[in-house]
Design a protein around this motif. Structure first.
Motif, short mmCIF file in Angstrom:
data_model
loop_
_atom_site.label_atom_id
_atom_site.label_comp_id
_atom_site.label_asym_id
_atom_site.label_seq_id
_atom_site.Cartn_x
_atom_site.Cartn_y
_atom_site.Cartn_z
N ALA A 1 1.82 5.21 -5.96
CA ALA A 1 2.07 4.10 -6.88
C ALA A 1 1.28 2.86 -6.47
O ALA A 1 0.74 2.14 -7.31
N SER B 1 3.47 1.30 -12.41
CA SER B 1 3.38 1.38 -10.94
C SER B 1 4.33 0.40 -10.28
O SER B 1 4.99 0.73 -9.29
N MET C 1 7.71 1.84 -10.57
CA MET C 1 7.89 2.94 -9.61
C MET C 1 8.12 2.42 -8.20
O MET C 1 8.98 2.92 -7.47
#
Length: 407
Positions: free
Chosen positions: A331, A397, A400
């Motif tokens: 990520a 991202s 995440m």
């Protein structure tokens, strides 16, 4: 809340909505409506009730017996017998069972936390995907309008014999492609809205707020250490490991003797025709019993089984932690690459605009080069689409990373 990165992130994207529901509103609604979270919550409450169940004493045994044929004793015949008995586990067994049930319930609670965090991530991803599609639709519409302008300009040039029909047809073909692309994106938006509503446990036809703005806030985030230790999945395994340790204590205590206390009360009738001391006196008989597990292989095997399960949990924790760290690194890399790619797309778009200005400026004195205009417009469309994709990658991202390391 602080995030730990090993590199500096110079661009953090935040979605701002002009009116209506925000992402936070949708997240709260999704959690409130989630049937899966509700089911796990009910299982957790059931596990809490288990604490009271295992902490209770075994049933008290009561008995009543009537002698079909009286048993004669010196003080009279026995008519009936009443008995009561209670078994009590070895000292500390009940409290150990209660603690074990409480720890198992705690593992259920960590599972609820994981489901909430997973749902939050899924809603954010669906939200950002919808935003990406809406931005692509907007960009496509803008370029269709640009091609409309080019088409009018080309037709005007055709009338003045400064271009040919090939340029006009070329522009029409490009516009047809964009219109087909516009239609495909529109259908994708409807599909994405249905998925988003399903995550919120709402009818798929429910209208979703049109996301129409994106503000890029410049910031710098950097620290040196990142951790996934607070992730609910690891906390759940920790709770299971502690519960198994307590289960081993329970198994050991169950291998101890069980103590029983009882009382028998016998009704005795008087003997007629004779005078005796205590004639017809009832019998009261207190009793104590001990259940000794002479053959305790079952308890030893159970302890061994629990020890093996503990070892399995330890191995699972290592695997899960490594998986979380891998996901975190991936990520972070996607976030870094997307941030850098956005800057590149912005620069490319500016250069494409400058090149178009040069061509349009030359139109005052020379023939319009529609081929170059279309090529530059196609390049800029690609740059803008890639930037929107990079924005989505950045937001996903970040979501995440928050899913992996946030408290």
């Amino acid at each position: 809340m602080k995030y730990s990165f090993t590199y500096i992130i110079g661009c953090l994207l935040v979605v701002h909505i002009a009116n209506g529901q925000t992402l936070a509103d949708y997240l709260a609604e999704a959690e409130k409506n989630s049937s899966e979270i509700l089911a796990k919550q009910l299982q957790y409450e059931s596990a809490l009730e288990k604490v009271n169940e295992v902490g209770s004493l075994p049933n008290t045994q009561l008995g009543v017996g009537v002698f079909a044929q009286a048993v004669e004793t010196r003080v009279g015949p026995q008519r009936a017998r009443f008995s009561a008995s209670q078994k009590i586990p070895w000292f500390g067994t009940l409290s150990a069972k209660k603690e074990n049930a409480r720890l198992l319930a705690k593992a259920k609670e960590s599972e609820i936390d994981f489901l909430k965090r997973q749902l939050s991530l899924n809603v954010k991803i669906a939200y950002y995907n919808l935003f990406e599609l809406q931005q692509k639709l907007k960009i496509t519409q803008q370029h269709i309008e640009i091609l409309d302008t080019y088409e009018k300009l080309a037709l005007n040039e055709l009338e003045n014999n400064r271009t040919n029909m090939v340029d006009v047809l070329h522009i029409k073909m490009k516009k047809n492609e964009l219109q087909q692309q516009f239609q495909a994106i529109s259908e994708d938006i409807q599909s994405q809205k249905a998925q988003f509503n399903l995550l919120l446990n709402k009818p798929i036809t429910t209208e979703v707020l049109q996301l129409d703005s994106l503000e890029i806030a410049q910031t710098t985030l950097f620290t040196t250490v990142e951790t996934v230790a607070n992730h609910p999945k690891l906390q759940q395994l920790d709770a299971q490991e502690i519960a198994l340790q307590q289960s081993e204590i329970v198994a050991k205590k169950e291998g101890n003797p069980t103590i029983g206390f009882g009382l028998d009360y016998v009704l005795v009738a008087e003997r007629s025709g004779i005078a005796l001391p205590d004639n017809g006196k009832d019998i009261i008989m207190p009793m104590v019993s001990v259940s000794i597990p002479l053959f305790n292989k079952r308890h030893i095997a159970k302890q061994k089984q629990i020890q093996l399960e503990q070892e399995a949990i330890i191995q699972s924790k290592t695997t899960v932690k490594n998986q979380l760290l891998i996901a975190l690194q991936q990520a972070k890399n996607r976030l870094k690459n997307a941030t850098e790619s956005m800057k590149t797309q912005e620069e490319n778009s500016l250069q494409a605009d400058q090149a178009k200005e040069v061509i349009l400026a030359a139109y005052q004195t020379a023939k319009m080069d529609f081929e170059q205009l279309l090529a530059l417009d196609q390049l800029k469309l690609g740059f803008e689409m890639q930037k929107v994709k990079d924005v989505n990658t950045t937001l996903v991202s970040m979501a995440m990373i928050e899913f992996l390391i946030a408290n």
